[in-house]
Scaffold this motif. Structure first.
Motif, PDB file in Angstrom:
ATOM      1  N   SER A  17       0.982  -1.459  -0.155  1.00 22.83           N
ATOM      2  CA  SER A  17      -0.042   0.334   0.009  1.00 22.83           C
ATOM      3  C   SER A  17       1.068   0.986   0.038  1.00 22.83           C
ATOM      4  CB  SER A  17      -0.866   0.314   1.367  1.00 22.83           C
ATOM      5  OG  SER A  17      -1.466   1.782   1.587  1.00 22.83           O
ATOM      6  N   ILE A  19       2.698   4.296   0.734  1.00 19.36           N
ATOM      7  CA  ILE A  19       4.527   5.304  -0.002  1.00 19.36           C
ATOM      8  C   ILE A  19       5.089   3.530  -0.517  1.00 19.36           C
ATOM      9  CG2 ILE A  19       6.131   5.707   0.407  1.00 19.36           C
ATOM     10  CD1 ILE A  19       4.910   7.518   2.834  1.00 19.36           C
ATOM     11  N   ASP A  38       5.079  -7.591   3.567  1.00 18.85           N
ATOM     12  CA  ASP A  38       3.899  -6.964   3.975  1.00 18.85           C
ATOM     13  C   ASP A  38       3.123  -8.126   4.803  1.00 18.85           C
ATOM     14  OD1 ASP A  38       3.001  -4.214   3.123  1.00 18.85           O
ATOM     15  OD2 ASP A  38       0.848  -4.760   4.757  1.00 18.85           O
ATOM     16  N   TYR A 147       2.605   7.923  17.803  1.00 15.53           N
ATOM     17  CA  TYR A 147       3.555   8.296  16.126  1.00 15.53           C
ATOM     18  C   TYR A 147       5.617   9.420  16.450  1.00 15.53           C
ATOM     19  CZ  TYR A 147       3.674   8.400  11.023  1.00 15.53           C
ATOM     20  OH  TYR A 147       3.844   8.403   9.573  1.00 15.53           O
ATOM     21  N   THR A 180      -2.576   8.544   0.590  1.00 12.69           N
ATOM     22  CA  THR A 180      -2.550   7.292   1.014  1.00 12.69           C
ATOM     23  C   THR A 180      -3.595   6.653   1.705  1.00 12.69           C
ATOM     24  OG1 THR A 180      -1.301   6.704   2.557  1.00 12.69           O
ATOM     25  CG2 THR A 180       0.651   6.577   1.329  1.00 12.69           C
TER      26      THR A 180
HETATM   27  N1  LIG Z   1       1.089   9.213   5.310  1.00 15.45           N
HETATM   28  C1  LIG Z   1       1.306  10.243   5.667  1.00 15.45           C
HETATM   29  O1  LIG Z   1       0.963  10.779   5.816  1.00 15.45           O
HETATM   30  C2  LIG Z   1       3.084   9.654   5.893  1.00 15.45           C
HETATM   31  C3  LIG Z   1       3.754  10.445   6.477  1.00 15.45           C
HETATM   32  C4  LIG Z   1       5.538  10.151   6.688  1.00 15.45           C
HETATM   33  C5  LIG Z   1       5.601   9.179   7.036  1.00 15.45           C
HETATM   34  N2  LIG Z   1       4.738   8.277   6.869  1.00 15.45           N
HETATM   35  C6  LIG Z   1       5.337   6.998   6.297  1.00 15.45           C
HETATM   36  O2  LIG Z   1       5.141   5.726   5.733  1.00 15.45           O
HETATM   37  C7  LIG Z   1       5.069   4.886   5.508  1.00 15.45           C
HETATM   38  C8  LIG Z   1       3.965   3.818   4.531  1.00 15.45           C
HETATM   39  O3  LIG Z   1       3.108   4.263   5.208  1.00 15.45           O
HETATM   40  P1  LIG Z   1       1.304   5.386   4.151  1.00 15.45           P
HETATM   41  O4  LIG Z   1       0.793   5.767   4.117  1.00 15.45           O
HETATM   42  O5  LIG Z   1       1.864   4.253   2.712  1.00 15.45           O
HETATM   43  O6  LIG Z   1       0.690   3.647   5.241  1.00 15.45           O
HETATM   44  P2  LIG Z   1      -0.188   2.388   4.236  1.00 15.45           P
HETATM   45  O7  LIG Z   1      -0.991   2.361   5.408  1.00 15.45           O
HETATM   46  O8  LIG Z   1      -1.029   3.158   3.224  1.00 15.45           O
HETATM   47  O9  LIG Z   1       1.273   1.777   4.233  1.00 15.45           O
HETATM   48  C9  LIG Z   1       1.523   0.933   5.054  1.00 15.45           C
HETATM   49  C10 LIG Z   1       1.996  -0.487   4.379  1.00 15.45           C
HETATM   50  O10 LIG Z   1       2.164  -0.784   5.694  1.00 15.45           O
HETATM   51  C11 LIG Z   1       2.013  -2.750   6.031  1.00 15.45           C
HETATM   52  N3  LIG Z   1       2.354  -2.930   7.910  1.00 15.45           N
HETATM   53  C12 LIG Z   1       1.565  -2.218   7.879  1.00 15.45           C
HETATM   54  N4  LIG Z   1       2.093  -3.041   9.561  1.00 15.45           N
HETATM   55  C13 LIG Z   1       2.641  -4.147   8.822  1.00 15.45           C
HETATM   56  C14 LIG Z   1       3.324  -4.616  10.143  1.00 15.45           C
HETATM   57  N5  LIG Z   1       3.632  -5.434  11.480  1.00 15.45           N
HETATM   58  N6  LIG Z   1       4.365  -5.463   9.075  1.00 15.45           N
HETATM   59  C15 LIG Z   1       4.389  -5.769   7.644  1.00 15.45           C
HETATM   60  N7  LIG Z   1       3.595  -4.489   7.169  1.00 15.45           N
HETATM   61  C16 LIG Z   1       2.342  -3.733   8.191  1.00 15.45           C
HETATM   62  C17 LIG Z   1       0.396  -2.135   5.419  1.00 15.45           C
HETATM   63  O11 LIG Z   1      -0.305  -3.567   5.634  1.00 15.45           O
HETATM   64  C18 LIG Z   1       0.386  -1.214   4.570  1.00 15.45           C
HETATM   65  O12 LIG Z   1       0.816  -2.355   3.323  1.00 15.45           O
HETATM   66  C19 LIG Z   1       4.818   4.364   7.586  1.00 15.45           C
HETATM   67  O13 LIG Z   1       6.429   4.355   8.005  1.00 15.45           O
HETATM   68  C20 LIG Z   1       4.357   5.812   7.668  1.00 15.45           C
HETATM   69  O14 LIG Z   1       4.302   5.804   8.990  1.00 15.45           O
HETATM   70  C21 LIG Z   1       3.184   8.736   5.720  1.00 15.45           C
END
Ligand SMILES: NC(=O)c1ccc[n+]([C@@H]2O[C@H](COP(=O)([O-])OP(=O)(O)OC[C@H]3O[C@@H](n4cnc5c(N)ncnc54)[C@H](O)[C@@H]3O)[C@@H](O)[C@H]2O)c1
Length: 238
Positions: A17, A19, A38, A147, A180
Motif C-alpha cells: 500500500s 509509499i 507486507d 507516532y 495514502t
Molecule cells: N501517509 C503519510 O502521510 C506519511 C507521512 C510520513 C511518513 N509516512 C510513513 O510512511 C510509511 C508508509 O505509510 P503509508 O502512508 O504508505 O501507509 P499505508 O497504510 O498506505 O501502508 C503501510 C503498509 O505497511 C503495512 N504494514 C503495517 N504494519 C505492518 C506490519 N506490522 N508488518 C508488515 N507490514 C505492515 C500495511 O499492511 C501497509 O501495506 C509509514 O512508515 C508511515 O509512517 C507516511
C-alpha cells in the motif's frame, strides 16, 4: 539523472500500500529486482518481483521472509522499510493507552530494527538502507504522541545504524502528509483541500530511489525532510 538501479536486488516492507507500493513500482520501472514484504497481500506487479507475507514485528517470520527474497536474488543491494502504522491519531495523552504506545513503537521502530538486523547478513558491499520516518520526527501535531515518538526514534535508529554498519549507508526520508490509505484514514477530506500541502507517494519514492542509488554515495546517517519548506518557517511575526 541516471540512477543505475537496473538489476539491483531490492527488498521493500509495507509494499502492499501507499509509499511502499509506490517505491516497489518505481524500483521495478528502473529494472530492479524487487521483493515485497507486507502483512497484507500485495497487488500483482509486472517485473522481476516476488512477494512474501510477514509481519515486521514477528522476528522469525520477518527473518525468513528476508532470507527468501535474498536467496532468490543472490543477496540484497537495497532495503527499504516502509511498513508503519499511525496509531491513535487525534487522541489526547490521557486517553492514549500503554498498549497503543507499545503497538506503534513495535511496528514503526522495532520493525525497522529487525529489518536491518536480519537484512545485514545479506547486504552487498555499498548497500543502502532507507527507512520511512516522517516530518513528525521534527514537528508535531497534537493527539499523535506515539507516532511522533516512534518517528523520532527512527531518525535516531538511522544514525545509530549508519555508524554501526560498515560499508552500508543508512538514511531515512521524512515526508509531511502523503496521500495514502493511511493518511486518508486519519485525516479524510482535508487531503483534498488545495490550501493543505499534500504530496504523492510517488514524490516520496523518488527520494527513496535517490538514497538507494550510488548517486547519493556521500549521504549517510541523514534524515531527508520533505515538507514543502513548512518547518523552515519561524514563528517570528513578519
Ligand atoms: N501517509 C503519510 O502521510 C506519511 C507521512 C510520513 C511518513 N509516512 C510513513 O510512511 C510509511 C508508509 O505509510 P503509508 O502512508 O504508505 O501507509 P499505508 O497504510 O498506505 O501502508 C503501510 C503498509 O505497511 C503495512 N504494514 C503495517 N504494519 C505492518 C506490519 N506490522 N508488518 C508488515 N507490514 C505492515 C500495511 O499492511 C501497509 O501495506 C509509514 O512508515 C508511515 O509512517 C507516511
Amino acid at each position: 539523472m541516471r540512477l543505475d538501479l537496473a538489476g539491483k536486488a531490492v527488498l521493500v516492507t509495507g509494499a502492499a500500500s501507499g509509499i511502499g507500493l509506490a517505491c516497489a513500482r518505481a524500483f521495478l520501472a528502473e529494472g530492479a529486482q524487487v521483493g515485497l514484504v507486507d502483512r497484507e497481500s500485495v497487488p500483482v506487479l509486472e517485473g522481476d518481483v516476488m512477494a512474501v507475507r510477514a509481519d515486521v514485528t514477528d522476528e522469525p517470520k520477518l527473518a525468513a521472509a528476508i532470507a527468501t527474497v535474498a536467496r532468490r536474488f543472490g543477496g540484497l543491494d537495497v532495503v527499504v522499510g516502509c511498513a508503519g502504522i499511525s496509531g491513535p491519531v487525534g487522541t489526547p495523552l490521557a486517553e492514549t493507552t500503554v498498549e497503543d504506545f507499545a503497538s506503534v513503537l513495535a511496528v514503526n521502530v522495532t520493525g525497522q530494527f529487525l529489518l536491518a538486523k536480519h537484512a545485514r547478513p545479506w547486504l552487498s558491499p555499498g548497500a543502502s538502507v532507507v527507512f520511512l520516518a516522517s516530518d513528525s520526527a521534527f514537528v508535531c501535531a497534537p493527539g499523535m504522541v506515539p507516532y511522533c515518538a516512534s518517528k523520532g526514534a527512527v531518525v535516531a535508529l538511522t544514525r545509530a545504524l549508519s555508524v554501526e554498519l560498515d560499508g552500508v549507508r543508512v538514511n531515512c526520508v521524512c515526508p509531511s502528509v502523503v496521500d495514502t490509505p493511511m493518511a486518508r484514514g486519519d485525516l479524510g477530506p482535508v487531503l483534498d483541500d488545495p490550501a493543505f500541502p499534500v504530496q504523492a507517494a510517488e514524490d516520496v519514492a523518488q527520494h527513496v530511489l535517490y538514497l538507494a542509488s550510488a548517486r547519493s554515495r556521500t549521504v549517510d546517517g541523514q534524515a531527508v525532510l520533505a515538507d514543502f519548506g513548512v518547518s523552515a518557517r519561524s514563528g517570528f511575526p513578519a
